[in-house]
Design an enzyme around this catalytic site. Sequence first.
Site, PDB file in Angstrom:
ATOM      1  CG  ASN A 111     -30.363  10.390 -15.808  1.00  8.54           C
ATOM      2  OD1 ASN A 111     -30.030   9.463 -15.070  1.00  8.54           O
ATOM      3  ND2 ASN A 111     -30.956  11.468 -15.329  1.00  8.54           N
ATOM      4  CG  ASP A 170     -30.913  13.332  -6.540  1.00  9.67           C
ATOM      5  OD1 ASP A 170     -30.213  13.645  -7.523  1.00  9.67           O
ATOM      6  OD2 ASP A 170     -31.935  13.955  -6.200  1.00  9.67           O
TER       7      ASP A 170
END
Length: 231
Positions: free
Chosen positions: A62, A14
């Site tokens: 996503n 991340d």
Amino acid sequence: MSLKIPEHVAIIMDGNGRWARKRGLPRIAGHYKGAEVAEDIVEFAIELGIKHLTLFAFSTENWNRPKGEVEALFELLRRYLQTKKDKLYKLGIRVRFIGRRDRINKELVKLMQEIEEESKKFKNLFLNLAVDYGGRDDILRAVKKAVKLQREEITEELFSSLLDLSCSPDPDLLIRTAGEKRISNFLLWNLAYTELYFSETLWPDFSREEFLKALEDFSRRKRKFGRVLDE
């Protein structure tokens, strides 16, 4: 302190977008830098003797990102796989992809299948790349397989075998970078007894030294699995 090497490490990579934004760069620049870091961590995992490494590359959520970014991410993945596959083979890495494939470009799926087939004889590292993966979706797909079986046949072990990560043991350690303290729908079934480590470092800045910090922290932990251990 002696370093305990986990058999299986999973990583939520991340912070790519934030890394790029801090530098006034487009978000995709962060993803390209993140891919370079992932490549180095894969090599370091082999050097350390880690046998299974699972990287969260693209989640089912996503798809909600801007279309241009999604397309750029899949182009990055395609380019990386195409240009790095021979290096992966040379390092003795078996590559497996977990997640859905029905929403991914057919040419990319073909490349993924080719790499899985060509690398299946290697054993230095089992590298699982989570692409269009979500933990709930993984469990739901496993349930759809399980309902075709007799109820008496279904055990915890059998259900685990229906999940995407069935070819690897459950992760011993999950690392998430960029300071977020959640697992974000990743390997929900498989993380039941996994040790969690949260790093403040953005993924493109993550280094071998940062990885060692996570392993040192893991080495200090006493894993009980529900048992009572002597203090």
